[in-house]
Design an enzyme around this catalytic site. Structure first.
Site, PDB file in Angstrom:
ATOM      1  N   SER A  48       0.823  -1.119   0.066  1.00  0.00           N
ATOM      2  CA  SER A  48      -0.092  -0.099  -0.096  1.00  0.00           C
ATOM      3  C   SER A  48       0.918   1.195   0.030  1.00  0.00           C
ATOM      4  CB  SER A  48      -0.966  -0.185   1.203  1.00  0.00           C
ATOM      5  OG  SER A  48      -2.109   0.843   0.954  1.00  0.00           O
ATOM      6  N   ASP A 184      -5.730  -3.643  -2.739  1.00  0.00           N
ATOM      7  CA  ASP A 184      -4.542  -3.097  -1.402  1.00  0.00           C
ATOM      8  C   ASP A 184      -4.072  -4.664  -1.008  1.00  0.00           C
ATOM      9  OD1 ASP A 184      -3.373  -2.522   0.723  1.00  0.00           O
ATOM     10  OD2 ASP A 184      -4.498  -0.617   0.891  1.00  0.00           O
TER      11      ASP A 184
END
Length: 346
Positions: A48, A184
């Site tokens: 991320s 993610d």
């Protein structure tokens, strides 16, 4: 020969603390030792916001200071552009934020960099994403030659597409030449340290485990309390809105415990702290991943400075392969100092 892994957690705008810490480390390395972080790291790992920082370090020519500057209120507003779709309730039946701003900003700063650039820079990199169609992680890494031509900005965009916050990202899987819809990587490995340790065994099978050093940087521990009895009646909506299910799924503490357990003493430093008032942090930042107010970003930078005050000398020594202290865990909020772990502990 000793090898150094730099691992960077996910956490949205809270990555401002991580890169502020690294900016301080870089300044001391250059001033006192005439070297850069890039001269010391053999493998970068990120998830991320951590993937954005890791890939910027490994595959672009952006300086550490320039990467730090990316985490400002103006850029954050571009990334976190609220979804204004008709009849869409942000974060409930549509992503809370649009994709265009984040994608454009990453493309603008990463340009045409690919994973191949890391190899040219004599280092390795990995970034964690998750394929929603087949329910399995897709880790982009330099140890797979077929990944070398994938654009860094696209990997970073996918790795940071947090469910309920951003739409999934379409990326061509170079191994099978088909489109994958990715989100993610924090849903499986918000702290990518164990992924990096596993990859190190593939990369350097002849390097003794005691010669692998790890610096793992978090984005702050959430401290908001959830009312336990209330959760017995929660459904999907309550878990999403009140229980912050993404944060539950992406908790980093288990991985930190695993790394402390398997790595030899003195070969691991975990930089992290609870986001609450404590010695050295009189004004803690908000623990939300999307509080992009200028005041909160400044507080996140102050958190990074506080980390440097507590971990800076140890991390600089670890990067230079000169550290001889115990393994270090997150900061004890009672003392404001890192927990020393001569023996593994939770």
């Amino acid at each position: 020969m000793s090898k150094l892994i730099l691992s960077l957690d996910g956490g949205g705008i809270r990555g401002a603390a991580s890169i502020q810490f690294l900016c301080n480390v870089e300044a001391q390395l250059q001033q006192n030792h005439q070297v850069s972080i890039r001269d010391c790291v053999d493998l970068y790992a990120g998830t991320s916001t951590g993937a954005i920082i890791a890939l910027a370090l490994a595959t672009t020519e952006l300086t550490v200071d320039q990467i730090n500057t990316l985490y400002n209120a103006k850029n954050a507003r571009e990334i976190f552009t609220e979804n204004r779709g008709l009849f869409e309730f942000d974060g409930i039946n549509a992503p809370k934020y649009e994709a265009s701003g984040k994608t454009a900003l990453l493309k603008r700063h990463f340009g045409t960099a690919t994973l191949a650039n890391a190899v040219k820079n004599n280092c390795h990199a990995l970034a964690v994403t998750f394929g929603v169609e087949y329910h399995r992680p897709l880790i982009f890494k330099t140890t797979k030659p077929e990944h070398h031509d994938v654009l860094s900005y696209l990997i970073a965009d996918a790795s940071s597409a947090a469910p309920t916050y951003f739409p999934s990202v379409e990326v061509t899987d170079p191994e099978q030449d088909v489109s994958r819809w990715l989100v993610d990587g924090g849903v499986v490995a918000n702290n990518p340290t164990m992924c990096a340790i596993a990859e190190s065994r593939r990369l350097w099978p002849d390097t003794a485990f005691e010669n692998v050093r790890v610096v793992s940087i978090g984005t702050g521990k959430r401290t908001r309390k959830v009312n336990g009895p209330d959760t017995t009646g929660w459904g999907a909506l309550q878990w999403m809105r009140q229980g912050h299910i993404i944060d539950v799924l992406s908790d980093e503490q288990l991985v930190a415990y695993q790394a402390l357990t398997i790595l030899p003493t003195g070969r691991y430093i975990r930089v992290n702290a609870q986001m609450k008032q404590q010695p050295g942090l009189p004004f803690p930042p908000d623990d939300a991943m999307d509080d992009i107010s200028e005041a909160n970003i400044n507080k996140l930078k102050a958190l990074g400075d506080m980390w440097f005050a507590q971990y800076g000398q140890a991390v600089v020594a670890m990067l230079l392969n000169a550290y001889d202290g115990p393994s270090l865990d997150a900061i004890d909020p009672g003392t404001g100092t890192p927990l020393a772990r001569p023996e593994p502990g939770p």
